[in-house]
Design an enzyme around this catalytic site. Structure first.
Site, PDB file in Angstrom:
ATOM      1  N   CYS A   1     -15.145 -12.424  11.276  1.00 39.00           N
ATOM      2  CA  CYS A   1     -15.358 -13.562  10.379  1.00 39.00           C
ATOM      3  C   CYS A   1     -16.283 -13.192   9.228  1.00 39.00           C
ATOM      4  CB  CYS A   1     -15.928 -14.747  11.140  1.00 39.00           C
ATOM      5  SG  CYS A   1     -14.672 -15.605  12.067  1.00 39.00           S
TER       6      CYS A   1
ATOM      7  N   CYS B   1      12.541  -3.540 -13.662  1.00 43.29           N
ATOM      8  CA  CYS B   1      13.632  -4.451 -14.042  1.00 43.29           C
ATOM      9  C   CYS B   1      14.279  -5.079 -12.816  1.00 43.29           C
ATOM     10  CB  CYS B   1      14.656  -3.727 -14.903  1.00 43.29           C
ATOM     11  SG  CYS B   1      15.330  -2.231 -14.151  1.00 43.29           S
TER      12      CYS B   1
END
Lengths: 452, 431
Positions: free
Chosen positions: A134, A383
């Site tokens: 955490c 592309c």
């Protein structure tokens, strides 16, 4: 029929789908509901030092109309009384003895570790997961990611735990560290039974443009949160690979965590060597029902490929993950536009012209179907990535597959380019337009009225 | 057919004529704007007569910059809100959307445009400022979309803009001539008010310009003149019996309907003559007014009709029937019309009974008005000839736009013409 069951470092589970230690496993009610829905295991929301939570705990990054492409929380470990959690855990493990009910733990001193391990073992837990991850709140008290970022401390605590525990132990790592292998090695040296990763990534997901406070906002202020969800999956998979390729760690079972939402994600994690997966954000977003699609997709994939268990394909992608220097420099792909599928958005043109290698030309016939200038195309894929049409732009191999050369081979034979303007450098002779062409080219008036 | 009952009240009228696709809410706009691909040199933009930068305003909507989106729209088109609603988007911007090429529904550009423009109009967001007074005055004859657009652009550059409007409302056919289910009077007038409050052009209502004397006075008082007078009343067809009662022109019918709503007189059995978009409107409207039988009669084939397909379908969906190869030869009946005798191409004849005929067969041109202006050249169809680069007429002091130069087109064409003319006037006066 593929068999999805696993034996993860001694923890048996009917399938590899586990809920990660998080809000969805906050109570026995939720865990039982999840098992009933099809989840094979659950890592209980972390038990340990008493906490108080703030109100306003979660925040998300949205992308256009996609909700929660990334998720952040500043919630701490369970704030419920330990005895309530243990009572419910006992009830769950009694009712579902064949599922993997794992207790996530986070305490401070050796005595506390010994005490709490005893308690969860008595409650019937099938395994223990050590929360060293955490990155908010608990780390300020010297726990969570404070341990995960300090391999020495991590090793010490894992050793305490291994001494005390009689059930399998999974060490959960924090990604908030430069080299994930450092805590990985420490955990293995301390004889952990398994590793899980990643915990959440320290983050600020957004700022409120009126109050200038970071999300989630708590009374006008905020703090860094732990980031997870689909956005972190690439980072998590890289770390999984790092551990699974490391000679000291590779034989330790790893439970993969980070952005897993569907069967494809699961398969990818398994291909990188994970032998169980943990899910949190997707369950928080869609509920426990998502496991049905995961299970069906995984089974179909395995049937199609002829795998009986996940161990048949676990880690199969690892040999293909190389260092850059070992990639074949002779491999040559070029973009190909399927003019039947092209819708004429010309995003590939502008992406290539502004963002890549000026290797796409617009048509002069008004068709809006662009074409590849093969001699300029370096095979970068851009592309094909921006194209909104399925299978319209594909990358086609142009070399005959017989040639192979790598940076490493060039280095070994002392053939690497080594001066500033070395003829052997890759870009030598590659076409780029003269800079002034940028200002000469016919620019379409995008400013609005033609009347201007 | 009886799809619609005759409306007896304003509420019933509104129900029969309600917009099939109301304004988008925030969620719809967010999802729809997310779909735009941001095409390079976007086809939608190229298909827009006013060249609105559509991908840019959609991107602005998607990122919560609604005022900026409206600004982008108005930068190109002063009639942005009405155009978002009444434009034939299916054949313009949305028709050009690349999604159509893969049978994916086009982005709803018109609706998104209205989402932005209505936001600034309804919240009275100030986006424009008149330019510093440059001492020059321009007269605008006709307060339709061309005239309003011209006035807005002129005010931005600091000109005084005085509009002479024959009627008592601005916007011309946008208010008087568009089907009520496409846009309400209030919506049209709100946009003009919104623009006028910020830009300060003047509109002189009930001020028709029709005499040589008036024109001479205007020429004296103003530095340049813009003509945006549109077209005249429905043309007389010289068909026997055309003067019987119950025979009305479509433009006059629509105007009556827009002004008088449910009180408009509509027959039980109505024949519409014509095959253009106005004919479709008149047919739909007659049906919505509760006519029991509405027949659209066109002299050519279905394919030859000038109306857009979607307009024809809209008319058909309101319950009308159509007859093709039907050339009106005579209007039957005593004082009031009782039927129309048609001939077919093969010479055969047939009769359809009715108690009302709406002629959507074209409006008269304003040729006699144009003749009052010195050196004003018109073409063979009595349309004012203009230089396409600046909309200047053969009399250099006069500029023109809208239906007066194109013979009847869309609101968006008029909006473009007005702006182009304003820029042309500015250039001409500063040469």
């Amino acid at each position: 029929m593929p068999d999805l069951s696993i034996d993860f470092a001694g923890i048996k589970s009917p399938n590899p789908f586990w809920l990660a230690s998080a809000p969805p496993t906050n109570s026995g009610y939720q865990v039982m509901k999840a098992y009933d829905a099809g989840w094979g295991g659950a890592v209980w929301k972390t038990l340990g030092m008493p906490t108080i939570n703030v109100s306003s705990r979660y925040a998300a990054t949205n992308y256009r109309d996609t909700r929660i492409s990334g998720f952040s929380n500043i919630e701490l470990i369970s704030d419920r009384p330990l005895e309530d959690n243990l009572r419910e855990m006992r009830e769950v493990t009694k009712r579902f003895p064949n599922h993997a009910t794992i207790a996530s733990l986070m305490v401070d001193t050796r005595e506390q570790w010994i005490d709490i391990i005893k308690m969860v073992e008595d409650a019937g837990a099938n395994g223990i997961e050590l929360n060293f991850g955490c990155p908010h709140g608990m780390c300020e008290r010297g726990m969570g990611s404070a341990v995960g970022q300090d391999p020495k401390a991590l090793k010490t605590i894992v050793e305490w735990v291994m001494d005390a525990a009689s059930i399998p132990v999974i060490t959960k790592l924090s990604p908030n560290i430069s080299h994930i292998t450092d805590p990985g090695i420490a955990a293995v040296e301390a004889k952990t039974d398994a590793i899980s990763l990643i915990n959440t990534i320290k983050s600020i997901v957004g700022i409120d443009l009126d109050s200038y406070a970071p999300y989630p906002v708590v009374d006008g202020k905020g703090t860094n949160g732990g980031y997870c969800g689909p956005a972190v999956k690439p980072i998590a998979m890289h770390m999984l690979k790092e551990l699974k390729k490391h000679p000291l760690i590779k034989d330790t079972p790893i439970s993969g965590i980070g952005g897993i939402e569907n069967w494809r994600d699961v398969v990818e994690y398994i291909l990188l060597g994970a032998t169980s997966v943990q899910v949190c954000t997707a369950a928080m977003h869609y509920g426990f029902g998502i496991v049905r699609g995961m299970e069906d997709g995984l089974k179909r994939f395995m049937s199609e490929k002829g795998y009986n268990t996940i161990y048949d394909f676990a880690g199969k992608a690892l040999p293909n993950v190389m260092e850059w220097k070992d990639l074949n420099l002779k491999y040559d792909v070029k973009a190909n536009i399927n003019s039947d599928k092209c819708i004429g958005c010309d995003l590939c043109y502008i992406a290539c012209d502004d963002g890549a290698h000026q290797a796409i030309a617009l048509p002069t016939d008004g068709s809006r179907i662009p074409s590849i200038i093969e001699e300029n195309c370096v095979g970068c894929n851009l592309c094909s990535l921006v194209c909104p049409v399925e299978e319209c732009i594909t990358m086609v191999q142009k070399d005959d597959g017989t040639k192979h050369n790598t940076w490493q081979q060039l280095t070994d034979s002392e053939e690497i380019p080594c001066t500033w303007n070395d003829d052997r450098a890759g870009g030598k002779g590659h076409y780029v337009p003269e800079p002034i062409k940028a200002l000469e080219s016919v620019r379409k008036d995008r400013s609005g009225a033609r009347a201007k | 057919m009886a799809e619609y009952n005759r409306p007896q009240s304003e509420a019933e009228f509104n129900e029969n004529f309600k917009d099939k696709t109301p304004l988008m809410n925030d969620t719809q706009a967010h999802y729809e704007s997310s779909r735009c691909l941001f095409c390079y040199d976007a086809p939608c933009m190229n298909a827009c007569p006013t060249a609105i930068d559509i991908p840019l305003f959609i991107k602005k909507i998607n990122t919560g910059n609604i005022d900026g989106a409206a600004q982008t729209i108005y930068d190109s088109n002063w009639i942005g809100n009405a155009c978002g609603t009444v434009c034939p988007t299916g054949v313009l911007c949305e028709g050009a959307c690349v999604y159509n090429k893969q049978s994916v529904p086009a982005v709803q550009i018109g609706k998104l445009q209205n989402f932005a423009t209505r936001h600034v109009i309804d919240n009275n967001k100030k986006l424009f400022e008149a330019g510093k007074d440059n001492g020059k005055k321009i007269a605008i004859i006709g307060g339709g979309p061309a005239g309003i657009s011209c006035a807005c652009e002129l005010r931005k550059m600091g000109y005084t803009a005085d509009i002479f409007e024959a009627k008592d409302k601005p916007s011309g056919l946008t208010v008087y001539g568009i089907a009520p289910y496409k846009i309400t009077n209030e919506e049209v007038l709100d946009e003009v008010k919104y623009l006028q409050e910020q830009l300060g052009f003047n509109i002189k209502y009930n001020s028709p310009i029709s005499s040589k004397d008036q024109l001479e006075q205007i020429e004296k008082d103003y530095d340049a003149v813009f003509i945006g007078v549109g077209l005249g009343p429905t043309a007389f067809r010289n068909i026997p019996g055309e003067d019987k009662s119950g025979i009305i022109g479509a433009v006059e019918f629509v105007e009556d309907l827009r002004m008088n709503h449910h009180k408009t007189n509509v027959g039980k059995e109505v024949i519409i003559l014509g095959g253009g978009n106005t004919a479709m409107d008149a047919a739909s409207e007659s049906a919505r007014m509760g006519a029991t039988k509405v027949i659209l009669a066109y002299r050519g084939s279905k394919e030859k009709m000038g109306a857009y397909d979607f307009e024809y379908e809209l008319a058909i969906s309101s319950g009308i029937k159509s007859v093709f190869d039907a050339n009106p030869k005579e209007f039957l009946g005593e004082d009031s019309v009782e039927g129309v005798k048609f001939s077919r191409a093969d010479g055969s004849e047939f009769t359809i009974n009715c108690d009302m005929v709406i002629k959507a067969t074209g409006q008269a041109k304003m040729g006699s008005f144009f003749k009052l202006i010195d050196n004003m050249e018109t073409d063979e169809s009595s349309r004012i000839k203009v230089n396409k680069k600046n909309n200047q007429t053969s009399n250099p002091k006069y500029f023109a736009g809208g239906d007066a130069i194109n013979g009847g087109a869309e609101v968006v064409n008029a909006a473009y013409d007005g702006k182009l003319a304003a820029l042309g006037i500015h250039k001409w006066l500063n040469e």
